[in-house]
Structures are given as C-alpha cells and as structure tokens.
Design a protein around this motif. Structure first.
Motif, mmCIF file in Angstrom:
data_model
loop_
_atom_site.group_PDB
_atom_site.id
_atom_site.type_symbol
_atom_site.label_atom_id
_atom_site.label_comp_id
_atom_site.label_asym_id
_atom_site.label_seq_id
_atom_site.Cartn_x
_atom_site.Cartn_y
_atom_site.Cartn_z
ATOM 1 N N GLY A 202 17.314 52.882 76.309
ATOM 2 C CA GLY A 202 16.959 51.413 75.704
ATOM 3 C C GLY A 202 16.147 50.797 76.827
ATOM 4 N N ARG A 203 16.259 49.485 76.598
ATOM 5 C CA ARG A 203 15.327 48.598 77.658
ATOM 6 C C ARG A 203 15.803 49.080 78.938
ATOM 7 N N GLY A 204 17.170 49.310 79.284
ATOM 8 C CA GLY A 204 17.622 49.554 80.431
ATOM 9 C C GLY A 204 17.029 50.732 81.350
ATOM 10 N N LEU A 205 16.023 51.729 80.660
ATOM 11 C CA LEU A 205 15.418 52.583 81.227
ATOM 12 C C LEU A 205 14.330 52.155 82.176
ATOM 13 N N ALA A 227 15.660 56.363 70.913
ATOM 14 C CA ALA A 227 15.163 55.086 71.463
ATOM 15 C C ALA A 227 15.775 53.888 70.736
ATOM 16 N N SER A 228 15.849 52.852 71.661
ATOM 17 C CA SER A 228 16.159 51.577 70.846
ATOM 18 C C SER A 228 14.700 51.112 70.460
ATOM 19 N N ARG A 229 14.789 50.119 69.574
ATOM 20 C CA ARG A 229 13.693 49.342 69.248
ATOM 21 C C ARG A 229 13.030 48.642 70.406
ATOM 22 N N ALA A 230 13.836 48.136 71.430
ATOM 23 C CA ALA A 230 13.409 47.336 72.315
ATOM 24 C C ALA A 230 12.550 48.097 73.457
ATOM 25 N N MET A 242 11.043 57.711 67.233
ATOM 26 C CA MET A 242 12.096 58.099 67.932
ATOM 27 C C MET A 242 13.141 56.925 67.953
ATOM 28 N N GLN A 243 12.834 55.907 67.329
ATOM 29 C CA GLN A 243 13.862 54.647 67.059
ATOM 30 C C GLN A 243 14.910 54.972 66.266
ATOM 31 N N VAL A 244 16.161 54.692 66.642
ATOM 32 C CA VAL A 244 17.140 54.603 65.903
ATOM 33 C C VAL A 244 17.588 53.035 65.532
ATOM 34 N N GLY A 245 18.263 53.133 64.342
ATOM 35 C CA GLY A 245 18.644 51.739 64.091
ATOM 36 C C GLY A 245 18.175 51.387 62.589
ATOM 37 N N GLN A 246 18.401 50.303 62.411
ATOM 38 C CA GLN A 246 18.205 49.549 60.854
ATOM 39 C C GLN A 246 16.905 49.699 60.490
ATOM 40 N N THR A 247 15.829 49.774 61.368
ATOM 41 C CA THR A 247 14.490 49.860 60.911
ATOM 42 C C THR A 247 13.815 51.060 61.597
ATOM 43 N N GLY A 248 14.774 52.065 62.094
ATOM 44 C CA GLY A 248 14.402 53.359 62.710
ATOM 45 C C GLY A 248 15.053 54.338 61.683
ATOM 46 N N GLN A 249 15.471 55.336 62.613
ATOM 47 C CA GLN A 249 16.208 56.405 61.865
ATOM 48 C C GLN A 249 17.602 56.387 61.948
ATOM 49 N N GLY A 260 21.478 52.832 78.736
ATOM 50 C CA GLY A 260 20.741 51.481 78.887
ATOM 51 C C GLY A 260 20.665 50.726 77.467
ATOM 52 N N ILE A 261 21.529 51.114 76.499
ATOM 53 C CA ILE A 261 21.491 50.145 75.490
ATOM 54 C C ILE A 261 22.527 49.168 75.161
ATOM 55 N N SER A 262 22.008 47.977 74.795
ATOM 56 C CA SER A 262 23.357 46.969 74.766
ATOM 57 C C SER A 262 24.327 47.312 73.630
ATOM 58 N N GLY A 263 23.722 47.872 72.385
ATOM 59 C CA GLY A 263 24.403 47.930 71.262
ATOM 60 C C GLY A 263 24.422 46.685 70.324
ATOM 61 N N ILE A 265 23.580 45.008 66.784
ATOM 62 C CA ILE A 265 24.195 45.279 65.489
ATOM 63 C C ILE A 265 23.030 46.302 64.677
ATOM 64 N N GLN A 266 21.742 45.880 64.947
ATOM 65 C CA GLN A 266 20.680 46.716 64.333
ATOM 66 C C GLN A 266 20.357 48.172 65.154
ATOM 67 N N HIS A 267 20.930 48.285 66.098
ATOM 68 C CA HIS A 267 20.822 49.611 66.723
ATOM 69 C C HIS A 267 22.042 50.294 65.953
ATOM 70 N N ALA A 279 28.655 55.899 75.944
ATOM 71 C CA ALA A 279 27.628 54.707 76.533
ATOM 72 C C ALA A 279 27.514 54.817 77.980
ATOM 73 N N ILE A 280 26.269 54.772 78.351
ATOM 74 C CA ILE A 280 26.201 54.581 79.854
ATOM 75 C C ILE A 280 25.487 53.039 79.994
ATOM 76 N N ASN A 281 26.144 52.259 80.704
ATOM 77 C CA ASN A 281 25.659 50.793 80.901
ATOM 78 C C ASN A 281 26.302 50.154 81.799
ATOM 79 N N GLY A 298 27.813 51.899 84.825
ATOM 80 C CA GLY A 298 27.198 52.353 86.045
ATOM 81 C C GLY A 298 25.638 52.308 85.670
ATOM 82 N N ASP A 299 25.121 52.441 87.145
ATOM 83 C CA ASP A 299 23.494 52.802 86.625
ATOM 84 C C ASP A 299 23.144 53.800 86.197
ATOM 85 N N LEU A 300 22.249 53.840 85.085
ATOM 86 C CA LEU A 300 22.124 55.149 84.485
ATOM 87 C C LEU A 300 21.162 55.984 85.344
ATOM 88 N N PHE A 301 20.508 55.458 86.404
ATOM 89 C CA PHE A 301 19.819 56.333 87.335
ATOM 90 C C PHE A 301 20.677 57.430 88.357
HETATM 91 P P1 FAD Z 1 18.688 45.179 75.579
HETATM 92 O O1 FAD Z 1 19.633 44.516 74.583
HETATM 93 O O2 FAD Z 1 17.644 44.388 76.790
HETATM 94 O O3 FAD Z 1 19.960 46.241 76.557
HETATM 95 C C1 FAD Z 1 19.600 46.817 77.558
HETATM 96 C C2 FAD Z 1 20.777 47.363 78.205
HETATM 97 O O4 FAD Z 1 20.364 48.017 79.244
HETATM 98 C C3 FAD Z 1 21.767 46.347 78.731
HETATM 99 O O5 FAD Z 1 23.035 46.304 78.178
HETATM 100 C C4 FAD Z 1 21.724 46.059 80.280
HETATM 101 O O6 FAD Z 1 23.172 45.913 80.627
HETATM 102 C C5 FAD Z 1 21.383 47.784 80.287
HETATM 103 N N1 FAD Z 1 20.791 48.215 81.447
HETATM 104 C C6 FAD Z 1 19.823 47.777 82.317
HETATM 105 N N2 FAD Z 1 19.601 48.489 83.137
HETATM 106 C C7 FAD Z 1 20.438 49.383 83.384
HETATM 107 C C8 FAD Z 1 20.853 50.621 84.256
HETATM 108 N N3 FAD Z 1 19.796 50.693 85.376
HETATM 109 N N4 FAD Z 1 21.642 51.187 83.963
HETATM 110 C C9 FAD Z 1 22.523 51.237 82.842
HETATM 111 N N5 FAD Z 1 22.263 50.157 82.124
HETATM 112 C C10 FAD Z 1 21.452 49.147 82.209
HETATM 113 N N6 FAD Z 1 17.211 47.772 67.408
HETATM 114 C C11 FAD Z 1 17.113 48.980 67.694
HETATM 115 O O7 FAD Z 1 17.414 49.537 68.616
HETATM 116 N N7 FAD Z 1 16.895 49.702 66.260
HETATM 117 C C12 FAD Z 1 16.311 49.268 65.281
HETATM 118 O O8 FAD Z 1 16.103 49.786 64.166
HETATM 119 C C13 FAD Z 1 16.249 47.830 65.444
HETATM 120 N N8 FAD Z 1 15.926 46.886 64.197
HETATM 121 C C14 FAD Z 1 15.851 45.648 64.153
HETATM 122 C C15 FAD Z 1 15.550 44.952 62.888
HETATM 123 C C16 FAD Z 1 15.357 43.450 63.155
HETATM 124 C C17 FAD Z 1 14.965 42.907 61.787
HETATM 125 C C18 FAD Z 1 15.742 42.975 64.304
HETATM 126 C C19 FAD Z 1 15.550 41.449 64.078
HETATM 127 C C20 FAD Z 1 16.024 43.519 65.296
HETATM 128 C C21 FAD Z 1 16.073 44.892 65.445
HETATM 129 N N9 FAD Z 1 16.205 45.671 66.517
HETATM 130 C C22 FAD Z 1 16.504 46.956 66.617
HETATM 131 C C23 FAD Z 1 16.274 45.077 67.793
HETATM 132 C C24 FAD Z 1 17.764 44.655 68.390
HETATM 133 O O9 FAD Z 1 18.316 43.332 67.807
HETATM 134 C C25 FAD Z 1 18.084 44.757 70.015
HETATM 135 O O10 FAD Z 1 16.997 43.685 70.453
HETATM 136 C C26 FAD Z 1 17.803 45.946 70.398
HETATM 137 O O11 FAD Z 1 18.302 47.036 69.736
HETATM 138 C C27 FAD Z 1 17.887 45.978 72.172
HETATM 139 O O12 FAD Z 1 17.510 47.044 72.892
HETATM 140 P P2 FAD Z 1 18.243 47.825 73.833
HETATM 141 O O13 FAD Z 1 19.696 47.542 73.781
HETATM 142 O O14 FAD Z 1 17.511 48.657 74.627
HETATM 143 O O15 FAD Z 1 17.762 46.374 75.121
#
Ligand code: FAD
Length: 318
Positions: A202-205, A227-230, A242-249, A260-263, A265-267, A279-281, A298-301
C-alpha cells in the motif's frame, strides 16, 4: 427458472480450466440441481483439452469450440450462436476481464438481459452486493434469455464428477468488425486472482521501487503481488490489474500478506476471503489488524528483509 439449458462459458489456461470457471460451473450445477436444468460447458481456444475437466465440476455436456485463438467479438458471436441453437435459458461466465468483455457482447447479439458481478444466483433472480456490501441489489431479468457474469473468487468449488457428453462445434462466423487476438503472456508467476499466496503493498511502501521488496517476498513464497488503490493511484507505475478491493480484484488465497496497507473497507472488500491474513504495519491502531490472523507492528522495510532472510534460511522443501 424453468428447466432448460445453462451454458457456462469456460476459460481455459495452460491445458486446464481456470479456477474462476470452476467456481462458475459449480454454481451453475447447484442451480441446475434445484431447477432440473442441464449444464453445458462451452470452451474455446488453444487449450481446449482443459475443457474435459468441466465434467468434474458438474457439466453434463461439453461443447468444444474452435481451437485457435479468437478475438472477443467472434467469441461473443460463437457464444450467442450456441445459446440460440441449444435454446439455452441462461448464459453464465466468470466476471474475469474476458468474461466481462464477451458476455455483454453476446447478450447484445441475443437481445438478452445482462447482470454483472453477481454474488448470488437463485432460480427466480440474482443478488449483488454494492457499496462495499452495505446495499444488496436484488436483480431480475425481464428477458427470456438471461446472461450474467459471476463474482470471481466468491463461489465455492464443488468437485461433482458426472458422466458427460462431448460435442465438437462446427461453426461459421462472420468477419469481425475489429481484430484483436488473445495470446496468453507467460508471467513466470501465478495470476493474482488465482494465486495461493498474495503479497500486497500500500501507500506505506512510499514508492514504486519499493515494490521490488514485495516481488522478492512473493517470489520466495511462490505467490503474486497485489496493491491497494492508494499505491495504484500514486503514479508509481503500479498497474490497476494489481489492485485488490472493491474496484479491483477479489482474491481468495491461502495466505494474504498486507504490507503498509491501512485496511480501508474498500480494500477489505477484496481480500477478507483469504484463509490466513498477515498484516505488517507500523501503526498498531491500523484497522487491518482487526481482520488479520497475525499482525506484525513494525517498519515494513525492516520486517520484510528479515522475513526474506528467514524464509531463505529454511531447508528446501521436498
Ligand atoms: P493508507 O490508508 O494511506 O495506509 C497506509 C498505511 O501504511 C498506514 O496504515 C501506515 O501506518 C502504513 N505505513 C506507512 N509507512 C509504513 C512503513 N514504513 N511500514 C509499515 N507500515 C507503514 N482501496 C483499495 O485498496 N482497493 C479498492 O478497490 C478501492 N476502491 C475504492 C472505491 C471507492 C469508491 C473509494 C471511495 C475508495 C476506494 N479505495 C480502494 C480507497 C480506500 O478507501 C483507501 O483510500 C485505500 O485502500 C488506502 O490505501 P492504503 O491502505 O495503501 O493507504
């Protein structure tokens, strides 16, 4: 739904049936057992030997189409022709990218109603969860011939072997209005939707380059990378495929490692069917820990290189 013929368009890969088609056949069989219908599996393409497997998942009849690769327009033409000729009342396929491309085209040729991405199929209609499962759409067809694609990685596969009849289809098709041939690309690793291990980032990467770390972990475990959508939307070059979730696979592996995925609901909508979730976060409050079987705060890196070191130190599996 009256007894009749249910046609399942089956996707074949590497000499076998794709898992998504096994799910679709199993669901067609369950419906057929309730309605007295017959299930016909229709296969097309270079791997037509794999269609024989369809009898294991409840097909009464195997319809073997042409062996060469065909473009989606002609596949749809062929499917529509078979549905008409066999007076089928229902056409089903997995909601894969191919299924979603060919079934609506076949529906248009047949003048049939099309319902997409169903997660429940009954004799008198179908259901589909929308808005991340907060709303249940009750759907009905108003046409005599009904067509649908089913959610992938959602329906249970039932091993229900039956005696089967095989028919080779002699087909004549019109010239297509577009040309597009389908060639399987050797990926060297399992397809995301069918992988038994998925390592997702996820974005944490923080960057696309960091996904190399996930590639290494996936490689070590014989899995695929998601991957997450972010991460997909961040412009890091991570494709939407590669996207997993509501609008992915939707994936359903034995092991899902969320890095590095927050979790959100869409994911979660795309991965909570996984057997074991890790989960690693670095944030202990991250919602992903609520669905995880094992959590590493912990830190994924630091965590992933350590995981890799330990996996590589394991004795080779016989
Ligand atoms: P973030 O929520 O920003 O989380 C990043 C996480 O990484 C944080 O928890 C942080 O603590 C952690 N982190 C940061 N650095 C590190 C580190 N070094 N080591 C360990 N942890 C770290 N999302 C999807 O994934 N799939 C979908 O299909 C999808 N469809 C959507 C459809 C709609 C209509 C909408 C509105 C949203 C959709 N989303 C979808 C987006 C979703 O709401 C979230 O925004 C998205 O899933 C967040 O991605 P993320 O967890 O990667 O990012």
């Amino acid at each position: 739904m009256e007894a009749g013929v249910i046609i399942v368009f089956c996707e074949l890969q590497n000499g076998g049936l794709r898992r998504a088609s096994m799910e679709t056949l199993s669901e067609a069989r369950r419906l057929a057992d309730r309605t007295g219908a017959q299930v016909a599996a229709l296969g097309i393409g270079p791997y037509d030997s794999g269609l024989d497997e369809a009898s294991r998942f409840g097909a009464d009849l195997l319809l073997k189409g042409p062996a060469g690769p065909l473009d989606p327009e002609r596949i749809a033409q062929l499917i529509a022709g078979v549905v008409s000729k066999r007076h089928a009342t229902l056409l089903l396929a997995a909601g894969s990218s191919l299924g979603r491309e060919v079934v609506p085209r076949a529906a248009a040729l047949l003048g049939a109603g099309y319902l997409a991405d169903l997660d429940s199929l009954e004799a008198d209609g179908a259901r589909r969860a929308i808005c991340t499962g907060k709303v249940l759409a009750e759907c009905q067809w108003t046409t005599a011939v009904r067509t649908a694609t089913l959610k992938v990685n959602h329906f249970a596969i039932a091993d229900a072997p039956r005696p089967v009849q095989v028919l080779d289809l002699a087909v004549q098709m019109e010239e297509p209005r577009t040309r597009c041939t389908l060639q399987p690309v050797p990926l060297g690793r399992p397809d995301l939707s069918e992988a038994q291990v998925v390592v997702a980032g996820g974005r944490g990467l923080g960057s696309g380059e960091a996904f190399v770390l996930l590639e290494e972990l996936a490689q070590a475990l014989g899995g695929a990378v998601g991957a997450s959508r972010a991460a997909v939307d961040a412009g890091w070059g991570i494709p939407h495929a590669m996207q997993v979730g509501q609008t992915g696979q939707t994936v359903r592996p034995s092991l899902y490692i969320a890095c590095g995925i927050s979790g959100a609901i869409q994911h979660l909508a795309g991965m909570t069917g996984s057997r074991v979730i890790v989960a690693i976060n670095r944030d202990p409050q991250a919602p992903i820990f609520k669905v995880a079987d094992y959590g590493i705060v912990g830190d994924l890196f630091e965590v992933i290189p350590e995981l890799l070191r330990q996996i590589r130190a394991l004795p080779p599996q016989s």
